[in-house]
Structures are given as C-alpha cells and as structure tokens.
Design a protein around this motif. Structure first.
Motif, mmCIF file in Angstrom:
data_model
loop_
_atom_site.group_PDB
_atom_site.id
_atom_site.type_symbol
_atom_site.label_atom_id
_atom_site.label_comp_id
_atom_site.label_asym_id
_atom_site.label_seq_id
_atom_site.Cartn_x
_atom_site.Cartn_y
_atom_site.Cartn_z
ATOM 1 N N THR A 1 -26.918 -28.558 24.661
ATOM 2 C CA THR A 1 -26.743 -29.696 25.067
ATOM 3 C C THR A 1 -28.159 -30.367 25.397
ATOM 4 O O THR A 1 -28.158 -30.817 26.580
ATOM 5 C CB THR A 1 -25.819 -29.987 26.267
ATOM 6 N N ARG A 2 -29.032 -30.323 24.509
ATOM 7 C CA ARG A 2 -30.394 -30.862 24.709
ATOM 8 C C ARG A 2 -30.986 -31.642 23.160
ATOM 9 O O ARG A 2 -30.741 -30.876 22.307
ATOM 10 C CB ARG A 2 -31.256 -30.135 25.263
ATOM 11 N N THR B 1 -27.794 -32.512 18.685
ATOM 12 C CA THR B 1 -27.553 -31.728 20.051
ATOM 13 C C THR B 1 -26.178 -31.690 20.067
ATOM 14 O O THR B 1 -25.281 -32.580 19.450
ATOM 15 C CB THR B 1 -27.854 -32.846 21.170
ATOM 16 N N ALA B 2 -25.469 -30.794 20.731
ATOM 17 C CA ALA B 2 -23.857 -30.768 21.034
ATOM 18 C C ALA B 2 -23.706 -31.745 22.442
ATOM 19 O O ALA B 2 -24.775 -32.117 22.753
ATOM 20 C CB ALA B 2 -23.639 -29.401 21.508
ATOM 21 N N PHE B 3 -22.668 -32.186 22.223
ATOM 22 C CA PHE B 3 -22.251 -33.249 23.545
ATOM 23 C C PHE B 3 -20.670 -32.895 23.932
ATOM 24 O O PHE B 3 -20.004 -32.352 23.121
ATOM 25 C CB PHE B 3 -22.479 -34.583 22.989
ATOM 26 N N VAL B 4 -20.592 -33.492 25.062
ATOM 27 C CA VAL B 4 -19.267 -33.470 25.729
ATOM 28 C C VAL B 4 -18.571 -34.785 25.506
ATOM 29 O O VAL B 4 -19.122 -35.734 25.748
ATOM 30 C CB VAL B 4 -19.250 -33.214 27.243
ATOM 31 N N ARG C 1 -24.405 -34.921 35.506
ATOM 32 C CA ARG C 1 -24.274 -34.314 34.071
ATOM 33 C C ARG C 1 -22.817 -34.579 33.285
ATOM 34 O O ARG C 1 -22.159 -34.896 34.123
ATOM 35 C CB ARG C 1 -24.384 -32.737 34.164
ATOM 36 N N LEU D 1 -26.046 -38.178 26.491
ATOM 37 C CA LEU D 1 -26.834 -37.000 25.690
ATOM 38 C C LEU D 1 -28.325 -36.911 26.481
ATOM 39 O O LEU D 1 -28.467 -37.707 27.197
ATOM 40 C CB LEU D 1 -27.207 -37.814 24.451
ATOM 41 N N TRP E 1 -30.470 -38.048 31.111
ATOM 42 C CA TRP E 1 -29.215 -38.300 30.493
ATOM 43 C C TRP E 1 -29.093 -39.710 30.231
ATOM 44 O O TRP E 1 -29.073 -40.703 31.280
ATOM 45 C CB TRP E 1 -28.101 -37.755 31.354
ATOM 46 N N SER F 1 -17.319 -29.893 22.290
ATOM 47 C CA SER F 1 -18.694 -29.684 21.840
ATOM 48 C C SER F 1 -19.125 -29.924 20.662
ATOM 49 O O SER F 1 -19.856 -29.128 19.724
ATOM 50 C CB SER F 1 -19.267 -28.452 22.528
ATOM 51 N N SER G 1 -18.536 -20.821 22.980
ATOM 52 C CA SER G 1 -18.374 -21.625 24.012
ATOM 53 C C SER G 1 -17.982 -20.739 25.367
ATOM 54 O O SER G 1 -17.650 -21.335 26.485
ATOM 55 C CB SER G 1 -17.597 -23.123 24.163
#
Length: 303
Positions: free
Chosen positions: A159-160, A278-281, A7, A45, A76, A206, A149
C-alpha cells in the motif's frame, strides 16, 4: 510520520449497509453473494514524503536490528480512482504504460510451489507477452511475487505508490541476468513488464490502482536505494501530483491480466515507460470480503 488515525481503514473493519447488498443486481455479486464494488471511487493513497534530514532516501530489504527499515515517510492523499471496466480498449502499454487482457486460461491453479510455477505458469506468461506485446522478440522472466492478505503471509499487498524499476536498475537487471549478451541487448529496445493477476478473484479487497504514465511527470518520481545484504538495487517512489489520473479494474477475475510497464528504453515512448501502482483500501469493500491473493511475474522484454 502518519498517525494510525490517518491511515485507510483495513478491509475487515469496513461494512456495507444491508440495504446496499439487497439492492445489488445478482449478476454483480461474487460467489459468496457479496456486492462487487464498481465505478469511480475516492480512496487514500500513500505517496512519498522525503526524509526529514534531507538525506538520500533508502530502504533496507532485510531490516537490521535497531535500525529503521526506511528513512522516508508517507503522505496519504485522497484521490479519485476511475474504473477501467467497460473502457479497457482505451489504454495501451505504449500510450499509458499499462494494458489489460481478458479470457486468459492457465494450467496452474495452486500457486503454492515455486518450481511448479516456473515449470507450468512461466511458459504461459512468456507466450502471453510474445503474443500481445508489440515488437517483443525475446522474453526473460526473472522473478515472481505472490501476495496474500492472510495473517502471517510472507508478502502482503503493498500500500505505497511505487514503480518497481528505474532506468538505472533496469540496465542493471539486463547486466545481472544476461551478462555475456548485455552490451548487445542494451543497444536495442528493452522493457521491463510485470504481468499481474489475482489468484482468488473477483478482487474485492486491496485492489490494484495504476496511474496513467502519460499523466505522471518525471519530477514526480524519486529514486529509492534498496539495500540488500550483498548489493543495492533501486525502485522509484512517487510524489503526489493532482495531474495524475488513477485507475483500477473493478472485480478483476482470475482469467484477466494487467500488464504494467516499469521501464522502456525507447525514448519515443519514454514519458509513457513507467507506471506508478499501489494496492489500496476501497472504502466500499463489503464486510466479509475475502482478502486479495495475487501473483506478479516480472519480465525483461527485448525487441
């Protein structure tokens, strides 16, 4: 199942070398003096991975004791995500299923009380849609979601990769919210558009990524049954496809709005009527960056 090791690293575990901070132009720092990540980035993602037993994918909105919340998994994939900053005018709701707006003020600042949000912020959003969405003649705002957050927040960034509506659920929305007018309204063009904005911009942790709908094939989309205690709904999960083109709007500010079209009944723009998001890191997120807070208001748009 994806292991924890596969992840993305949470934003609070990321760090930026001091040299990077000291060489960042002052104009591109946030109010705390941290560098705002800009430009194309490669990030992981979470895409759809089908149920192992071949059954229809589903998700329990309110988890049941002793029952897995969902029967499908995550895949992912590292993908390049392009920066919209500086090329905002290239994208429209009709051509790409997303659009950006700048310089939007609001009289609501706290976003802590739902009734006040509906009283103060909803009319602003309705006017925004009527003013900026071509053909819009009537708008019904049917709900909103605030994401934070911070630990213990009711809703965190998702996050999907997903789309909030499918053609079936879009029609159901019209019939649910406007039952007496539904047949007439469904005979003409109707859309579902989310109006998304940060509450504590500029966004550094995010951020929200969107896929150009024109690069998303129908076969990439998978209906997911959402099981509520009293009814079932439906969203769409998204399979990874290397043809998909992904974007984010770097350092998004409170005065900026991202319009996300989740459905459009107009078949002439049907292929462009749904936007995966989607949110992402962001792996460049500097240490100490404040977690993102945001609100999305969902609108039925007629005309």
């Amino acid at each position: 199942m994806t292991t924890a090791a596969s992840r993305p690293t949470p934003a609070h575990e990321l760090s930026t070398p001091q040299a990077s901070i000291s060489t960042t132009p002052k104009a591109d720092l946030n109010p705390q003096g941290l560098p705002i990540p800009r430009g194309t980035v490669t990030a992981s993602l979470s895409f759809f991975s089908p149920p192992a037993d071949g059954s229809k994918p589903h998700n329990y909105v309110e988890p049941l004791p002793g029952v897995p919340q969902r029967n499908f998994g995550d895949k992912w994939v590292d993908v390049p995500i392009n920066d919209l900053r500086g090329q905002e005018s290239k994208f429209t709701l009709d051509n790409n299923a997303f659009e950006v707006l700048s310089g939007v003020s609001s009289s609501e600042h706290d976003f802590l009380d739902d009734e006040q949000i509906k009283r103060v912020y909803y009319p602003e959003v309705e006017k925004l849609v009527l003013d900026h969405v071509p053909g819009a003649k009537r708008v019904l705002l049917f709900d909103h979601t605030i994401r934070r957050s911070t630990p213990g927040a009711k809703r965190a960034p998702v996050t999907r990769v997903h789309i909030d509506q499918t053609p079936s659920s879009a029609e159901s929305r019209v019939r649910f919210h406007l039952p007496e007018e539904a047949d007439t309204l469904l005979a003409s063009r109707y859309r579902i558009i989310n109006i998304w904005r940060p509450l504590n911009g500029p966004v550094m942790a995010s951020p929200l990524a969107v896929a150009d709908s024109a690069t998303t094939a129908d076969e990439d989309l998978v209906p997911i049954e959402h099981r509520y205690p009293d009814r079932n709904g439906e969203t769409a999960a998204v399979r990874h496809n290397p043809n998909q083109k992904w974007y984010y709007w770097s350092g998004m500010k409170n005065e900026e709005r991202l319009l996300l079209k989740c459905f459009d009944s107009d078949e002439t723009v049907g292929q462009w009527g749904r936007v995966p998001h989607t949110a992402f890191v962001d792996p460049r997120t500097p240490e100490g960056a404040v977690g993102r807070e945001s609100i999305e208001v969902r609108a039925l748009v007629f005309g």
